[in-house]
Design a protein around this motif. Structure first.
Motif, PDB file in Angstrom:
ATOM      1  N   GLY A  25      45.697  31.469  34.797  1.00 31.36           N
ATOM      2  CA  GLY A  25      45.329  31.108  36.161  1.00 31.36           C
ATOM      3  C   GLY A  25      45.337  32.276  37.137  1.00 31.36           C
ATOM      4  O   GLY A  25      45.132  32.065  38.336  1.00 31.36           O
ATOM      5  N   VAL A  26      45.540  33.501  36.636  1.00 30.00           N
ATOM      6  CA  VAL A  26      45.572  34.679  37.503  1.00 30.00           C
ATOM      7  C   VAL A  26      44.301  35.505  37.277  1.00 30.00           C
ATOM      8  O   VAL A  26      43.961  35.824  36.133  1.00 30.00           O
ATOM      9  CB  VAL A  26      46.815  35.552  37.220  1.00 30.00           C
ATOM     10  CG1 VAL A  26      46.860  36.741  38.173  1.00 30.00           C
ATOM     11  CG2 VAL A  26      48.083  34.718  37.319  1.00 30.00           C
ATOM     12  N   TYR A  44      45.553  29.360  28.926  1.00 30.26           N
ATOM     13  CA  TYR A  44      45.547  27.922  29.208  1.00 30.26           C
ATOM     14  C   TYR A  44      44.952  27.141  28.037  1.00 30.26           C
ATOM     15  O   TYR A  44      45.402  26.031  27.731  1.00 30.26           O
ATOM     16  CB  TYR A  44      44.746  27.634  30.483  1.00 30.26           C
ATOM     17  CG  TYR A  44      45.492  27.836  31.786  1.00 30.26           C
ATOM     18  CD1 TYR A  44      46.810  28.260  31.822  1.00 30.26           C
ATOM     19  CD2 TYR A  44      44.858  27.583  32.996  1.00 30.26           C
ATOM     20  CE1 TYR A  44      47.475  28.431  33.029  1.00 30.26           C
ATOM     21  CE2 TYR A  44      45.517  27.749  34.213  1.00 30.26           C
ATOM     22  CZ  TYR A  44      46.832  28.168  34.224  1.00 30.26           C
ATOM     23  OH  TYR A  44      47.475  28.328  35.421  1.00 30.26           O
ATOM     24  N   ASP A  75      37.718  25.719  36.257  1.00 34.98           N
ATOM     25  CA  ASP A  75      39.074  26.262  36.265  1.00 34.98           C
ATOM     26  C   ASP A  75      39.838  25.592  35.122  1.00 34.98           C
ATOM     27  O   ASP A  75      40.032  24.372  35.134  1.00 34.98           O
ATOM     28  CB  ASP A  75      39.700  25.930  37.631  1.00 34.98           C
ATOM     29  CG  ASP A  75      41.174  26.272  37.720  1.00 34.98           C
ATOM     30  OD1 ASP A  75      41.783  26.704  36.708  1.00 34.98           O
ATOM     31  OD2 ASP A  75      41.734  26.097  38.821  1.00 34.98           O
ATOM     32  N   GLY A  77      42.805  25.463  34.560  1.00 32.27           N
ATOM     33  CA  GLY A  77      44.001  24.783  35.043  1.00 32.27           C
ATOM     34  C   GLY A  77      43.755  23.291  35.192  1.00 32.27           C
ATOM     35  O   GLY A  77      44.669  22.479  35.018  1.00 32.27           O
ATOM     36  N   ARG A 114      53.438  35.409  37.880  1.00 33.66           N
ATOM     37  CA  ARG A 114      52.523  34.423  38.487  1.00 33.66           C
ATOM     38  C   ARG A 114      51.989  33.455  37.454  1.00 33.66           C
ATOM     39  O   ARG A 114      51.806  32.262  37.725  1.00 33.66           O
ATOM     40  CB  ARG A 114      51.370  35.135  39.205  1.00 33.66           C
ATOM     41  CG  ARG A 114      51.684  35.380  40.674  1.00 33.66           C
ATOM     42  CD  ARG A 114      50.629  36.228  41.336  1.00 33.66           C
ATOM     43  NE  ARG A 114      49.319  35.585  41.382  1.00 33.66           N
ATOM     44  CZ  ARG A 114      48.177  36.262  41.578  1.00 33.66           C
ATOM     45  NH1 ARG A 114      48.201  37.558  41.737  1.00 33.66           N
ATOM     46  NH2 ARG A 114      47.030  35.621  41.616  1.00 33.66           N
ATOM     47  N   MET A 115      51.671  33.958  36.242  1.00 31.36           N
ATOM     48  CA  MET A 115      51.217  33.055  35.170  1.00 31.36           C
ATOM     49  C   MET A 115      52.285  32.000  34.888  1.00 31.36           C
ATOM     50  O   MET A 115      51.981  30.813  34.744  1.00 31.36           O
ATOM     51  CB  MET A 115      50.945  33.845  33.881  1.00 31.36           C
ATOM     52  CG  MET A 115      49.817  34.839  33.954  1.00 31.36           C
ATOM     53  SD  MET A 115      49.631  35.636  32.332  1.00 31.36           S
ATOM     54  CE  MET A 115      48.765  37.126  32.818  1.00 31.36           C
ATOM     55  N   ARG A 117      54.646  30.909  36.850  1.00 33.38           N
ATOM     56  CA  ARG A 117      54.746  29.941  37.961  1.00 33.38           C
ATOM     57  C   ARG A 117      53.587  28.945  37.918  1.00 33.38           C
ATOM     58  O   ARG A 117      53.763  27.748  38.165  1.00 33.38           O
ATOM     59  CB  ARG A 117      54.751  30.681  39.305  1.00 33.38           C
ATOM     60  CG  ARG A 117      56.063  31.383  39.615  1.00 33.38           C
ATOM     61  CD  ARG A 117      56.202  31.683  41.111  1.00 33.38           C
ATOM     62  NE  ARG A 117      55.156  32.558  41.620  1.00 33.38           N
ATOM     63  CZ  ARG A 117      55.208  33.895  41.585  1.00 33.38           C
ATOM     64  NH1 ARG A 117      56.252  34.509  41.048  1.00 33.38           N
ATOM     65  NH2 ARG A 117      54.233  34.623  42.081  1.00 33.38           N
ATOM     66  N   ASN A 118      52.380  29.439  37.630  1.00 33.04           N
ATOM     67  CA  ASN A 118      51.211  28.546  37.545  1.00 33.04           C
ATOM     68  C   ASN A 118      51.411  27.485  36.469  1.00 33.04           C
ATOM     69  O   ASN A 118      51.148  26.291  36.686  1.00 33.04           O
ATOM     70  CB  ASN A 118      49.950  29.353  37.208  1.00 33.04           C
ATOM     71  CG  ASN A 118      49.462  30.207  38.363  1.00 33.04           C
ATOM     72  OD1 ASN A 118      49.858  30.001  39.502  1.00 33.04           O
ATOM     73  ND2 ASN A 118      48.604  31.176  38.074  1.00 33.04           N
ATOM     74  N   GLU A 121      54.075  24.923  37.359  1.00 35.95           N
ATOM     75  CA  GLU A 121      53.614  23.949  38.344  1.00 35.95           C
ATOM     76  C   GLU A 121      52.748  22.870  37.687  1.00 35.95           C
ATOM     77  O   GLU A 121      52.938  21.676  37.921  1.00 35.95           O
ATOM     78  CB  GLU A 121      52.829  24.666  39.445  1.00 35.95           C
ATOM     79  CG  GLU A 121      52.448  23.754  40.585  1.00 35.95           C
ATOM     80  CD  GLU A 121      51.852  24.518  41.757  1.00 35.95           C
ATOM     81  OE1 GLU A 121      50.989  23.950  42.429  1.00 35.95           O
ATOM     82  OE2 GLU A 121      52.246  25.669  41.966  1.00 35.95           O
ATOM     83  N   ILE A 122      51.813  23.287  36.841  1.00 35.59           N
ATOM     84  CA  ILE A 122      50.899  22.328  36.205  1.00 35.59           C
ATOM     85  C   ILE A 122      51.659  21.376  35.287  1.00 35.59           C
ATOM     86  O   ILE A 122      51.368  20.186  35.224  1.00 35.59           O
ATOM     87  CB  ILE A 122      49.789  23.063  35.425  1.00 35.59           C
ATOM     88  CG1 ILE A 122      48.884  23.818  36.392  1.00 35.59           C
ATOM     89  CG2 ILE A 122      48.971  22.084  34.588  1.00 35.59           C
ATOM     90  CD1 ILE A 122      47.918  24.779  35.714  1.00 35.59           C
TER      91      ILE A 122
END
Ligand code: MG
Length: 161
Positions: A25-26, A44, A75, A77, A114-115, A117-118, A121-122
């Protein structure tokens, strides 16, 4: 009775000029990106297959056919979220995930937080249950020759029953 399941996923995409390089997602600055019908987020995609595999629900290609224009440049995600919803409907939640990216360049270490965290979250997880690692292949194979990027992931699912 409570149940645990393990799932494994693998994916690879080719690198091509004029495409974004999106991993976990980055959007990572690079002169080339991954070719695919969706945004080609190989991390992903490996996670989707690991989640589906844990419940023997087939693979990402069956759920989101690359012939379907609805998924053009989507996306990934969104795909991961849809898979996560299937897992929940089946009565499972994610215990933890562990993934590895294989690519020669660019260095992705600065983007891994960041990956994580993404993904957390999902998948409704705390970040300490999401491991993302990256390795080169010492210039061997398609990843090492910078022709493509691959990713693998394992996931543990827990039933809520
Ligand atoms: Mg893929």
């Amino acid at each position: 009775m409570a149940d645990i399941r393990i799932g494994y996923g693998y994916d690879a995409h080719a690198l091509q000029a004029g495409r974004p390089l999106i991993l976990g997602g980055v959007d990572i600055p690079h002169e080339r990106g991954l070719l695919g019908h969706s945004d080609a987020d190989v991390l992903y995609h490996a996670l989707c297959d690991a989640l589906l595999g844990a419940l023997a629900l087939g693979d990402i290609g069956q759920h989101f056919p690359d012939k379907d224009p609805a998924y053009k440049n989507i996306d990934s995600g969104i795909l991961l979220k849809k898979v996560f919803e299937l897992i929940g409907e089946a009565g499972y939640r994610v215990g933890n995930i562990d993934a590895t990216l294989r690519l020669q360049r660019p260095k992705v270490a600065p983007f891994i937080p960041r990956m994580r965290r993404n993904i957390a979250e999902i998948l409704s997880l705390s970040v300490d249950r999401v491991s993302v690692k990256a390795t080169t292949t010492e210039r061997m194979g398609f990843e090492g020759e910078e022709r493509g990027v691959s990713a693998s992931a394992v996931v543990l699912l827990l039933s809520d029953l």
